[in-house]
Design a protein around this motif. Structure first.
Motif, PDB file in Angstrom:
ATOM      1  N   ARG A   1     -41.303   7.028 -43.592  1.00 21.56           N
ATOM      2  CA  ARG A   1     -40.632   5.829 -43.919  1.00 21.56           C
ATOM      3  C   ARG A   1     -41.531   4.879 -44.050  1.00 21.56           C
ATOM      4  O   ARG A   1     -40.768   3.676 -44.297  1.00 21.56           O
TER       5      ARG A   1
ATOM      6  N   LYS B   1     -38.154  24.279 -43.372  1.00 22.86           N
ATOM      7  CA  LYS B   1     -37.321  23.416 -43.169  1.00 22.86           C
ATOM      8  C   LYS B   1     -36.340  23.301 -43.976  1.00 22.86           C
ATOM      9  O   LYS B   1     -36.395  23.845 -45.199  1.00 22.86           O
TER      10      LYS B   1
ATOM     11  N   PHE C   1     -33.449  21.775 -45.647  1.00 26.13           N
ATOM     12  CA  PHE C   1     -32.459  20.224 -45.830  1.00 26.13           C
ATOM     13  C   PHE C   1     -32.154  20.185 -47.296  1.00 26.13           C
ATOM     14  O   PHE C   1     -33.222  20.617 -47.802  1.00 26.13           O
TER      15      PHE C   1
ATOM     16  N   THR D   1     -32.366  20.656 -41.230  1.00 26.67           N
ATOM     17  CA  THR D   1     -32.116  19.298 -40.499  1.00 26.67           C
ATOM     18  C   THR D   1     -31.446  18.466 -41.215  1.00 26.67           C
ATOM     19  O   THR D   1     -31.684  19.136 -42.565  1.00 26.67           O
ATOM     20  N   GLY D   2     -30.448  17.366 -41.373  1.00 26.93           N
ATOM     21  CA  GLY D   2     -29.923  16.474 -42.407  1.00 26.93           C
ATOM     22  C   GLY D   2     -28.580  16.957 -41.994  1.00 26.93           C
ATOM     23  O   GLY D   2     -27.745  18.327 -42.338  1.00 26.93           O
ATOM     24  N   GLY D   3     -28.114  15.709 -41.144  1.00 28.11           N
ATOM     25  CA  GLY D   3     -25.770  16.243 -40.960  1.00 28.11           C
ATOM     26  C   GLY D   3     -25.799  16.990 -39.558  1.00 28.11           C
ATOM     27  O   GLY D   3     -24.884  17.038 -39.676  1.00 28.11           O
TER      28      GLY D   3
ATOM     29  N   GLY E   1     -32.820  16.561 -36.341  1.00 27.40           N
ATOM     30  CA  GLY E   1     -32.714  15.114 -36.402  1.00 27.40           C
ATOM     31  C   GLY E   1     -32.747  13.994 -36.079  1.00 27.40           C
ATOM     32  O   GLY E   1     -33.340  13.701 -35.069  1.00 27.40           O
ATOM     33  N   SER E   2     -31.759  12.626 -36.404  1.00 27.60           N
ATOM     34  CA  SER E   2     -32.212  11.443 -36.086  1.00 27.60           C
ATOM     35  C   SER E   2     -31.405  10.873 -35.138  1.00 27.60           C
ATOM     36  O   SER E   2     -31.407   9.568 -34.554  1.00 27.60           O
TER      37      SER E   2
HETATM   38  C1  3PG Z   1     -34.943  14.271 -42.234  1.00 23.69           C
HETATM   39  O1  3PG Z   1     -35.755  12.985 -42.697  1.00 23.69           O
HETATM   40  O2  3PG Z   1     -34.891  15.122 -42.093  1.00 23.69           O
HETATM   41  C2  3PG Z   1     -33.154  13.587 -42.261  1.00 23.69           C
HETATM   42  O3  3PG Z   1     -33.036  12.620 -42.807  1.00 23.69           O
HETATM   43  C3  3PG Z   1     -33.202  13.576 -40.994  1.00 23.69           C
HETATM   44  O4  3PG Z   1     -31.662  13.750 -41.383  1.00 23.69           O
HETATM   45  P1  3PG Z   1     -30.134  12.986 -40.307  1.00 23.69           P
HETATM   46  O5  3PG Z   1     -30.371  11.718 -40.014  1.00 23.69           O
HETATM   47  O6  3PG Z   1     -28.537  13.978 -41.147  1.00 23.69           O
HETATM   48  O7  3PG Z   1     -30.640  13.699 -38.821  1.00 23.69           O
END
Ligand code: 3PG
Length: 224
Positions: A58, A142, A144, A170-172, A192-193
């Motif tokens: 990104r 994944k 997602f 991944t995601g949340g 996750g981030s």
């Molecule tokens: C990803 O790219 O895999 C997600 O944007 C990460 O998700 P998160 O920011 O909710 O952890």
């Protein structure tokens, strides 16, 4: 997971990478503004016990950052995330990326990764996606965006028809729900981030990143 083109046998490389991902339990999803922060960030993660990172495409700094980490920290497992096309697969491969993660299922991207023997975890959030991945001989994908797509209940439902498929939700995902995901037998590990929030990187709060990594590793260990 990964097969040789035309074969259904997982390559040794793909097997090893999947095993290392599974051992880590958590893969930090990292967005870097500049390549100069790649090394301090990775060292902060390793100090907290996390020796894996997904560097997302990104930002312009992704490929250079992956190359720096592969040269400077060979003990770390470094992958490329948010890969959207074959050009990015090739850039990630040239930089030394050891695995590729995508948000959606792009057959051209999956095929390019298989050709290059770069383990690929394509993003899916429905049974059709799982079956597309199986069609390429993949055994791990994944999931997602995990929380927005049904989360733990979705993964439990899919374990019936697809018992051999492992997921990287991944995601949340945060420390609050990580344990519920890791408890599922079909979860390989979680992404996750939350450990590497861009604001922490921008303000050089590497000690806090180490603390969050350490916290995640401790939770993974409790789950084993
Ligand atoms: C990803 O790219 O895999 C997600 O944007 C990460 O998700 P998160 O920011 O909710 O952890």
């Amino acid at each position: 997971m990964q097969t040789q083109p035309g074969s259904k046998t997982m390559t040794d490389n793909a097997r090893n990478v999947l095993a290392r991902l599974g051992e880590a339990g958590v893969v930090p999803v990292v967005e870097l503004d500049g390549r100069e922060v790649a090394l301090p960030l990775a060292k902060a993660l390793m100090a907290g016990g996390l020796s894996v990172a997904e560097i997302t495409f990104r930002s312009e700094a992704a490929a250079d950052s992956i190359q720096i980490l592969r040269e400077e920290l060979p003990q770390m497992l470094v992958g490329a995330g948010t890969i959207l096309n074959v050009d990015q697969v090739e850039m990630a491969h040239r930089a030394g990326s050891q695995f590729v993660v995508t948000p959606g299922f792009n057959p051209a991207v999956v095929e390019a990764c298989i050709e290059l023997d770069v383990p690929i975890l394509p993003g899916i959030n429905n049974p059709t996606g799982v079956e597309q991945a199986m069609g390429f001989g993949l055994e791990a994908v994944k999931f997602f965006p995990a929380e927005a797509s049904g989360g733990v209940l979705f993964l439990k439902a899919l374990s019936g028809p697809y018992p051999s498929i492992r997921f990287l939700p991944t995601g949340g995902i945060t420390l609050n729900n990580l344990r519920a995901y890791l408890a599922l037998p079909n979860v390989l590990e979680c992404g996750g981030s939350w450990v590497v929030r861009p604001a922490l990187i921008r303000t050089s709060r590497f000690d806090e990143i180490t603390r969050l990594a350490d916290e995640a590793v401790a939770l993974v260990a409790r789950n084993n």
